[in-house]
Enzyme design. Structure first.
Site, PDB file in Angstrom:
ATOM      1  CB  SER A  32       2.860  -9.810  -6.098  1.00 55.57           C
ATOM      2  OG  SER A  32       3.415 -10.078  -4.545  1.00 55.57           O
ATOM      3  N   GLY A  35       8.783  -5.131 -10.526  1.00 48.89           N
ATOM      4  CA  GLY A  35       7.902  -4.017  -9.916  1.00 48.89           C
ATOM      5  C   GLY A  35       7.345  -2.941 -10.661  1.00 48.89           C
ATOM      6  CG  ASP A  78       1.070  -8.833  -2.310  1.00 48.67           C
ATOM      7  OD1 ASP A  78       0.402  -8.772  -2.645  1.00 48.67           O
ATOM      8  OD2 ASP A  78       2.436  -7.960  -2.267  1.00 48.67           O
ATOM      9  CG  ASP A 102      -2.356  -5.752   3.173  1.00 50.92           C
ATOM     10  OD1 ASP A 102      -2.401  -4.407   3.018  1.00 50.92           O
ATOM     11  OD2 ASP A 102      -1.514  -6.643   2.049  1.00 50.92           O
ATOM     12  CD  GLU A 152      -4.905  -1.928  -4.040  1.00 57.67           C
ATOM     13  OE1 GLU A 152      -4.045  -2.979  -3.528  1.00 57.67           O
ATOM     14  OE2 GLU A 152      -5.693  -2.737  -4.939  1.00 57.67           O
ATOM     15  CG  HIS A 153      -3.051   1.260   1.146  1.00 59.77           C
ATOM     16  ND1 HIS A 153      -2.075   1.517   1.471  1.00 59.77           N
ATOM     17  CD2 HIS A 153      -2.830   1.825  -0.387  1.00 59.77           C
ATOM     18  CE1 HIS A 153      -0.576   1.843   0.413  1.00 59.77           C
ATOM     19  NE2 HIS A 153      -1.343   1.863  -0.959  1.00 59.77           N
ATOM     20  CE1 TYR A 194       1.800  -0.517   1.943  1.00 59.13           C
ATOM     21  CE2 TYR A 194       3.382  -1.560   3.695  1.00 59.13           C
ATOM     22  CZ  TYR A 194       1.802  -1.641   2.742  1.00 59.13           C
ATOM     23  OH  TYR A 194       1.481  -2.996   3.203  1.00 59.13           O
ATOM     24  CB  SER A 222      17.151 -15.304 -11.575  1.00 61.39           C
ATOM     25  OG  SER A 222      16.309 -14.258 -11.960  1.00 61.39           O
ATOM     26  CB  SER A 254       8.669  -9.577  -4.107  1.00 62.96           C
ATOM     27  OG  SER A 254       7.448  -9.333  -3.956  1.00 62.96           O
TER      28      SER A 254
HETATM   29  P1  ADP Z   1       6.845  -6.230  -7.147  1.00 63.94           P
HETATM   30  O1  ADP Z   1       6.715  -7.567  -6.650  1.00 63.94           O
HETATM   31  O2  ADP Z   1       6.110  -5.491  -7.026  1.00 63.94           O
HETATM   32  O3  ADP Z   1       7.061  -7.054  -8.522  1.00 63.94           O
HETATM   33  P2  ADP Z   1       8.448  -5.696  -5.452  1.00 63.94           P
HETATM   34  O4  ADP Z   1       9.613  -4.768  -5.093  1.00 63.94           O
HETATM   35  O5  ADP Z   1       8.376  -5.878  -4.290  1.00 63.94           O
HETATM   36  O6  ADP Z   1       8.363  -5.255  -6.565  1.00 63.94           O
HETATM   37  O7  ADP Z   1       9.450  -7.309  -5.736  1.00 63.94           O
HETATM   38  C1  ADP Z   1      10.501  -7.179  -6.938  1.00 63.94           C
HETATM   39  C2  ADP Z   1      12.258  -7.699  -6.203  1.00 63.94           C
HETATM   40  O8  ADP Z   1      11.801  -8.783  -6.504  1.00 63.94           O
HETATM   41  C3  ADP Z   1      13.334  -7.709  -7.019  1.00 63.94           C
HETATM   42  O9  ADP Z   1      13.626  -6.168  -7.486  1.00 63.94           O
HETATM   43  C4  ADP Z   1      13.822  -8.662  -7.127  1.00 63.94           C
HETATM   44  O10 ADP Z   1      14.832  -8.032  -5.888  1.00 63.94           O
HETATM   45  C5  ADP Z   1      13.137 -10.217  -6.936  1.00 63.94           C
HETATM   46  N1  ADP Z   1      12.407 -10.508  -7.587  1.00 63.94           N
HETATM   47  C6  ADP Z   1      11.371 -10.622  -8.134  1.00 63.94           C
HETATM   48  N2  ADP Z   1      11.583 -11.802  -9.371  1.00 63.94           N
HETATM   49  C7  ADP Z   1      12.368 -11.933  -9.176  1.00 63.94           C
HETATM   50  C8  ADP Z   1      13.019 -12.891 -10.737  1.00 63.94           C
HETATM   51  N3  ADP Z   1      12.357 -13.499 -11.842  1.00 63.94           N
HETATM   52  N4  ADP Z   1      14.457 -13.040  -9.904  1.00 63.94           N
HETATM   53  C9  ADP Z   1      15.094 -12.001  -9.339  1.00 63.94           C
HETATM   54  N5  ADP Z   1      14.933 -10.968  -8.909  1.00 63.94           N
HETATM   55  C10 ADP Z   1      13.224 -11.472  -8.311  1.00 63.94           C
HETATM   56 MG    MG Z   2       6.525  -6.983  -4.379  1.00 63.98          MG
END
Ligand code: ADP
Ligand code: MG
Length: 418
Positions: free
Chosen positions: A142, A138, A193, A51, A48-49, A250, A82, A144
């Protein structure tokens, strides 16, 4: 189901049916050229931390995935919907996508199309797409990168780019996804990720070497991770606690590491980790280096990064030796280092880890960037419920909100569903 906080993974057909439905509701003209792709969330077993310090990490792909139903357009319009952002259709023209020019969740998606051109010189057309996901948002799992990676393989397929068929091509897609997240969505994350979402293999953990400029063949290795034969499970405990101060903290950690590497006359802390690893007297070598740093905070940050890279190596050696049941102490040491030296844990993470150990976990640690998010525990498969009960009870005692739970079975990378 969602009983007592358990978050199940959808079967791929279920995810595909759901996301087609989401598409049909937003853009009612469903045609035969609508197809579905998916990509996994991830947990990091250890490392962790590391990369952004050119280090090593060891993530696995979750069975929890993000699904995208996508159909190319003949113009440059991108229209997105979505299930996790109901009631709005996100729209942009591809030529208007640039750093700072788009916002909202669609930036993660349109950013991928932008990065395919910027990073790889590949043009794609506009598209209509719907998204649905069972990856918690969130939670440090991951969502995102799952979103970016599902879109990357979709655009690769519909555009005939031919990148998804090889690991080297997938490494290139991962780099594009990182640029989408950093430059278009504006989140300064490392490369772990996106790499695991695109390059994982089911039944394996992915050993990532994050040194810049490495060949794809050198940057990732599949490490067999057979929990089932050992009767074990990795329990993910989502604290569901608000991330606080994450962005500034971070960046601060990154800056401290960079400055320390510079002060030590090295390119990155990885160089120090390698010197410590190669030394006859690892502890002595590390101490000599730390003594050169005037600030106690910097000394502790460096000690975390160097010892954590060592723990990744030690854990991989145990896995290669078929000794998965013995990795617990390394997980515990990683947590202590992140809590005390790197200072990125939180009370909720510490309580989850402690409660899991009390209930018999073989090892437990926070996972992901920290300050909230999730922790993982290695448990006997038939003890997963009991460990979750113990964590839930501890959260209740402490007055925290209810946590979530899921099982991290090492799963498939991003790809086409139908
Ligand atoms: P993590 O990646 O840890 O879940 P992040 O803050 O990096 O948290 O990413 C979350 C963001 O990614 C959400 O706020 C949104 O903007 C976007 N996101 C992820 N999955 C979706 C989804 N299924 N629909 C719409 N937006 C999404
Ligand atoms: Mg993320």
């Amino acid at each position: 189901g969602a009983a007592r906080g358990w978050v199940g993974a959808w079967a791929q057909e279920t995810g595909a049916a759901r996301v087609r439905d989401v598409f049909a509701q937003a853009f009612d003209d469903v045609t035969a050229d609508l197809r579905v792709w998916s990509a996994p969330g991830r947990v990091n077993l250890i490392g962790e931390h590391t990369d952004y310090n050119d280090g090593l990490c060891l993530p696995i792909a979750l069975p929890h995935r993000t699904y995208v139903a996508l159909r190319p357009r003949s113009d440059s319009l991108v229209r997105l919907t979505s299930a996790q952002a109901p009631g709005e259709v996100w729209e942009a023209r591809l030529e208007d996508v640039a750093p700072g020019a788009v916002s909202g969740w669609g930036a993660y998606v349109a950013g991928v199309a932008w990065a395919l051109r910027e990073e790889l010189g590949r043009e794609v057309t506009g598209f209509d797409a719907a998204v649905d996901s069972c990856v918690p948002f969130g939670a440090g799992l991951s969502s995102s990168a799952a979103l970016e990676s599902s879109v990357a393989v979709a655009l690769d397929d519909v555009g005939g780019l031919g990148l998804g068929g090889s690991d080297a091509g997938r490494a290139a897609l991962a780099t594009a996804c990182v640029r989408a997240e950093n430059e278009i969505a504006g989140a300064p994350t490392g490369g772990m990720d996106q790499s695991v979402a695109l390059r994982a293999r089911s039944g394996h953990a992915l050993l990532l070497d994050c040194r810049r400029g490495l060949d794809p063949a050198e940057s990732a290795e599949q490490v067999p991770f057979d929990l089932e034969t050992a009767g074990l499970a990795v329990l993910v405990m989502d604290t569901r606690a608000e991330h606080q101060l994450v962005d500034g903290q971070y960046a601060q950690r990154r800056d401290t590491c960079e400055a320390a590497a510079h002060a030590l006359g090295t390119e990155s802390l990885r160089e120090l980790a390698d010197a410590v690893e190669a030394s006859d007297d690892p502890t002595g070598t590390l101490t000599v280096a730390l003594d050169k740093l005037p600030e106690d905070v910097a000394r502790r940050r460096v000690r975390h990064v160097v010892t954590e890279i060592g723990r990744v190596r030690d854990l991989v050696a145990l896995l290669r030796d078929g000794r998965v049941g013995e990795i617990g102490p390394l997980m515990n040491a990683s947590h202590a280092s992140l809590r005390d030296d790197y200072e990125v844990s939180s009370v909720e993470l510490d309580v989850a880890v402690e409660a899991a150990r009390v209930a018999g976990a073989l090892g437990a640690r926070m996972t992901g960037g920290g300050f909230g998010g999730s922790a993982i525990a290695l448990v006997a498969a038939d003890r997963a419920e009991a460990v979750a009960d113990s964590v839930r009870a501890a959260f209740e005692r402490e007055g925290f909100g209810a946590p979530g739970f899921l099982l991290a079975v090492p799963s498939e990378p991003a790809g086409a569903v139908d």
